[in-house]
Design a protein around this motif. Structure first.
Motif, PDB file in Angstrom:
ATOM      1  N   VAL A   4       0.834  -1.202   0.000  1.00 39.91           N
ATOM      2  CA  VAL A   4       0.000   0.000   0.000  1.00 39.91           C
ATOM      3  C   VAL A   4       0.870   1.254   0.000  1.00 39.91           C
ATOM      4  CG1 VAL A   4      -1.688   1.309   1.328  1.00 39.91           C
ATOM      5  CG2 VAL A   4      -1.928  -1.163   1.108  1.00 39.91           C
ATOM      6  N   THR A  13      -6.101  -4.268   1.907  1.00 44.59           N
ATOM      7  CA  THR A  13      -6.739  -2.979   1.647  1.00 44.59           C
ATOM      8  C   THR A  13      -7.394  -3.003   0.284  1.00 44.59           C
ATOM      9  OG1 THR A  13      -4.987  -1.903   2.930  1.00 44.59           O
ATOM     10  CG2 THR A  13      -6.371  -0.491   1.564  1.00 44.59           C
ATOM     11  N   LEU A  22      -7.684   3.278  -1.619  1.00 46.70           N
ATOM     12  CA  LEU A  22      -6.547   4.131  -1.977  1.00 46.70           C
ATOM     13  C   LEU A  22      -6.995   5.281  -2.859  1.00 46.70           C
ATOM     14  CD1 LEU A  22      -3.621   1.640  -2.611  1.00 46.70           C
ATOM     15  CD2 LEU A  22      -4.432   2.657  -0.500  1.00 46.70           C
TER      16      LEU A  22
END
Length: 439
Positions: free
Chosen positions: A261, A408, A413
């Motif tokens: 990430v 995630t 994002l």
């Protein structure tokens, strides 16, 4: 995308699904087959053909022979006849499924096996099927040739019976029969042609090969198929689970791992929020360094996406502030010149006894007050808040720190990028959590 990232996305996000899809078929098959007696297997070996061309290495003749034996052994007419002959109360369909044929290397010797719950029936059926298949193969390979040879033999016997009277009539004295002599010559020529044709057919019969039973039926050692069948079922379930995970991941992509990430966002991984005091202290130092680099005094913690739990925000905030030390103002008279810090027997400060002209500080650590002998410089507090607590109308420049768990969603994002682009706040880094974050 790297192969390890693909594997991590499937395993980390869908490990529970893969586990269920693997164990559920395995357990179901094991329960369904538990208590069942494994069938007996009787196997016989057949020489399906003796022609050298069929056994040539690399030739397809061997597979053809195996297919031929399988076709004869499972044919309805042959199988029903064998079952009636052996007085076996079995279904032809189920018996056909229990018949197996396998080649042995590159030879034309094949193994014919029959499975049945009764060992005696398995052996009898294997022997009877082997004999019937051999008979059918020989009939198929040699039947037409033998029929032609039989026809030639009949014609030869008929001509030989005519040849004797014709010879006597042609050699009669003193008046030989010229017509009989000519007929005799014609019969002899035909006999010569028939004998030549029979010789050619005999050669073809020899080259056609003869099938035979090489080994009578014997019982093979019993094997329990439960383990193998359950393992196959578990493997099939695992493959199905992987397919489901791939389809789901295609529709809703995720990013496995906190470091990936950070790499996607182009910022550093600052530390971990739930790996003990040492990791928290290191996290605090890294966040303060990032704040100093960007020149911000406040930090907004955001999830990817969604609000963060209060415990996570509090943990990061305490780590950023430091080790729990608080700077407080001392009471008047606590800095008495006698140095003992008890406020008794000291000389009052110059200029009056109020003690307001001079102050000192004390340090409170872990709930216990320890009086300092001299003033401690006050450090600027680093304000850490959840994004929901930040005042949008404030003119302060706020640094953004993203807190993410093991997996995630890619859409999260994009939400973080939209926030940074809309606010103009600098993105300081990523804080990882070893467990899934539940807001």
């Amino acid at each position: 995308m790297e192969i390890d990232e693909v594997a991590a996305r499937v395993v980390r996000s869908y490990w529970a699904l893969l586990l269920v899809m693997t164990l559920l078929p395995l357990v179901l098959v094991g329960l369904a087959m538990s208590g069942r007696e494994p069938p007996y297997t009787a196997a016989t070996r057949l020489q399906a053909s003796s022609r050298a061309t069929d056994a040539a290495p690399g030739d397809a003749g061997v597979s053809i022979v195996v297919s031929q034996v399988k076709a004869f052994a499972t044919s309805e007419n042959l199988l029903s006849g064998v079952l009636r002959q052996q007085h076996a109360d079995r279904s032809t369909v189920k018996t056909a499924k229990a018949i197996g044929v396998a080649g042995l290397g590159t030879s034309t010797v094949v193994e014919l096996s029959v499975k049945d719950r009764d060992p005696g029936v398995a052996r009898r059926l294997a022997d009877a099927l082997g004999a019937a298949v051999v008979k059918e193969i020989n009939e198929s390979n040699q039947g037409s040739i033998r029929q032609q040879m039989d026809d030639i033999d009949k014609r030869v016997r008929t001509l030989e019976k005519r040849l004797g009277p014709l010879s006597r009539r042609a050699g009669a004295q003193p008046n030989p029969d010229i017509g009989a002599a000519n007929e005799r010559e014609r019969v002899q020529a035909e006999l010569t042609d028939l004998r030549s044709n029979r010789s050619d057919l005999q050669t073809q019969l020899s080259s056609a090969g003869t099938a035979s039973v090489v080994q009578p039926a014997v019982l093979a050692p019993r094997t329990n198929p439960v383990v193998m069948t359950a393992a196959i079922a578990g493997l099939v379930g695992l493959v199905g689970g992987i397919l489901i995970a791939v389809v789901t991941e295609t529709a809703r992509p995720t990013i496995p791992g906190q470091r990936r990430v950070a790499r996607r966002l182009g910022v550093p991984l600052l530390g971990w929020a739930d790996r003990g005091p040492e990791q928290l202290a290191d996290l605090g130092r890294r966040v303060r360094l990032a704040m100093k680099k960007e020149g911000v005094g406040r930090v907004a913690l955001v999830g990817a996406p969604g609000p963060l739990p209060a415990g996570v925000v509090s943990s990061v905030a305490s780590a950023v502030y430091g080790d729990g030390t608080k700077v407080v103002t001392a009471r008047p008279g606590d800095d008495a010149p006698d140095g003992d810090g008890d406020g008794k027997g000291g000389t009052p400060p110059a200029g009056g006894g109020s003690g307001k002209g001079k102050s000192s500080t004390s340090v409170v650590r872990a709930g216990t007050a320890v009086m300092a002998k001299k003033a401690v410089p006050v450090r600027r507090l680093c304000q850490v808040h959840a994004f929901e607590e930040i005042d949008p109308g404030s003119d302060d420049v706020v640094g953004v720190v993203v807190v993410v768990g093991p997996v995630t969603r890619a859409a999260g994002l994009e939400t973080v990028r939209d926030l940074v682009a809309a606010s103009g706040w600098p993105l300081l880094g990523v804080v990882g959590a070893a467990r899934k974050i539940k807001g």
